[in-house]
Motif scaffolding. Structure first.
Motif, PDB file in Angstrom:
ATOM      1  N   ALA A 182       0.766  -1.027   0.036  1.00 25.70           N
ATOM      2  CA  ALA A 182       0.042   0.110  -0.166  1.00 25.70           C
ATOM      3  C   ALA A 182       1.010   1.334   0.173  1.00 25.70           C
ATOM      4  CB  ALA A 182      -0.958  -0.076   1.273  1.00 25.70           C
TER       5      ALA A 182
ATOM      6  N   ILE B  86      -3.664  -0.114  -4.207  1.00 27.71           N
ATOM      7  CA  ILE B  86      -4.911  -0.220  -3.501  1.00 27.71           C
ATOM      8  C   ILE B  86      -5.076  -1.743  -3.047  1.00 27.71           C
ATOM      9  CG2 ILE B  86      -7.261   0.055  -3.142  1.00 27.71           C
ATOM     10  CD1 ILE B  86      -5.936   2.653  -3.307  1.00 27.71           C
TER      11      ILE B  86
ATOM     12  N   SER C 107      -3.637  -0.401   5.965  1.00 28.59           N
ATOM     13  CA  SER C 107      -4.009   0.114   4.891  1.00 28.59           C
ATOM     14  C   SER C 107      -4.744  -0.856   3.875  1.00 28.59           C
ATOM     15  CB  SER C 107      -2.725   0.640   4.080  1.00 28.59           C
ATOM     16  OG  SER C 107      -2.070   1.511   4.960  1.00 28.59           O
TER      17      SER C 107
ATOM     18  N   THR D   2      -5.461   8.205  -3.198  1.00 24.97           N
ATOM     19  CA  THR D   2      -4.756   7.357  -2.114  1.00 24.97           C
ATOM     20  C   THR D   2      -5.673   6.410  -1.259  1.00 24.97           C
ATOM     21  OG1 THR D   2      -5.037   9.099  -0.362  1.00 24.97           O
ATOM     22  CG2 THR D   2      -3.110   9.246  -2.208  1.00 24.97           C
ATOM     23  N   TYR D   3      -5.008   5.542  -0.583  1.00 25.86           N
ATOM     24  CA  TYR D   3      -5.828   4.522   0.296  1.00 25.86           C
ATOM     25  C   TYR D   3      -6.519   5.602   1.487  1.00 25.86           C
ATOM     26  CZ  TYR D   3      -6.854   2.013   4.269  1.00 25.86           C
ATOM     27  OH  TYR D   3      -7.602   1.365   5.509  1.00 25.86           O
ATOM     28  N   SER D   4      -6.028   6.638   2.220  1.00 28.38           N
ATOM     29  CA  SER D   4      -6.956   7.325   2.880  1.00 28.38           C
ATOM     30  C   SER D   4      -7.883   8.147   2.097  1.00 28.38           C
ATOM     31  CB  SER D   4      -5.762   8.287   3.683  1.00 28.38           C
ATOM     32  OG  SER D   4      -5.110   9.144   2.835  1.00 28.38           O
TER      33      SER D   4
ATOM     34  N   TYR E 128     -10.641   5.423   1.473  1.00 29.70           N
ATOM     35  CA  TYR E 128     -11.147   4.995   2.774  1.00 29.70           C
ATOM     36  C   TYR E 128     -12.309   5.875   3.352  1.00 29.70           C
ATOM     37  CZ  TYR E 128     -11.428   3.122   7.808  1.00 29.70           C
ATOM     38  OH  TYR E 128     -12.021   2.647   8.884  1.00 29.70           O
TER      39      TYR E 128
END
Length: 229
Positions: free
Chosen positions: A84, A89, A113, A187-189, A192
């Motif tokens: 990640a 992803i 993540s 991005t992952y954040s 999410y």
């Protein structure tokens, strides 16, 4: 004319990595997963989906205890989180332990993540077998859910209707691929946040369905608004 089956990301390109040995359950398979993730990174892969779950091994002394499902201990979890950091992803099926003694998610679904996906039926009710959270360190798991009961699946010679988070996970991975097409630098954040804020249980998440069933159009609008600020 026969109707065509269309998945959630019909024009995506795929690599398949086989990391499991069906005859055994050992930590070697976790290392295989890490090696596959490393190879995927070298090929420029954007999303990894894995329907893998590690907790109980043939050598019982190596099995993970619940306290080790903490996002930082299992070999596969560490590997998923490293992948990640490379911008991939990571989507992982929550597991099918919900109606068994263990009951909980397994590695690498506990990753800090990782998008952990549970299963619901066609009416949106939680599947009995869908593994529950939280992670040992108290994070909500799964993150979201998708249909994992009687999922229309194209086999070699026929359409079947199997059950499992092995099917809900890919539905989400494909939908995320479409979202990535609109937001290539997602991005992952950010992902999410968008999924959690727009899913069916956004206001009342729990450790059975997480934030609930996602609405990817709402997630798209959410991200579009964020990107226009």
């Amino acid at each position: 004319n026969c109707p065509a089956m269309v998945g959630t990301a019909p024009q995506a390109s795929y690599y398949l990595f086989v990391t499991e040995d069906g005859a055994t359950e050992t930590q070697l398979e976790e290392y295989n997963y890490v090696i596959a993730a490393e190879k995927a990174d070298s090929l420029g892969v954007d999303i990894i989906h894995a329907s893998l779950g590690y907790q109980d091994f043939d050598i019982k002394s190596l099995s993970y205890e619940y306290k080790e499902i903490n996002g930082n201990t299992a070999i596969s979890t560490i590997g998923a989180d490293i992948a990640a950091t490379k911008g991939i992803i990571i989507v992982t099926s929550a597991g099918n332990e919900g109606d068994e003694e263990w009951g909980k998610i397994t590695a690498p679904a506990d990753g800090d993540s990782v998008i952990c996906v549970g299963a619901v039926d066609a009416n949106g009710y939680l599947a009995d077998f869908s593994s529950r959270g939280p992670t040992y360190d108290g994070r909500i798991a799964p993150l979201i859910c998708a249909q994992g009961v009687r999922v229309a699946t194209q086999g070699r010679n026929a359409i079947s209707l199997p059950n499992g988070t092995s099917f809900s996970g890919p539905i989400i991975a494909g939908s995320i691929a479409c979202l990535l097409q609109a937001f290539p630098n997602l991005t992952y954040s950010q992902l999410y946040e968008a999924l959690a804020a727009t899913a069916s249980l956004a206001e009342t998440p729990d450790n059975e369905m997480g934030y609930g069933i996602p609405n990817f159009y709402k997630a798209y609008l959410y991200l579009k608004q964020k990107n226009n600020k």
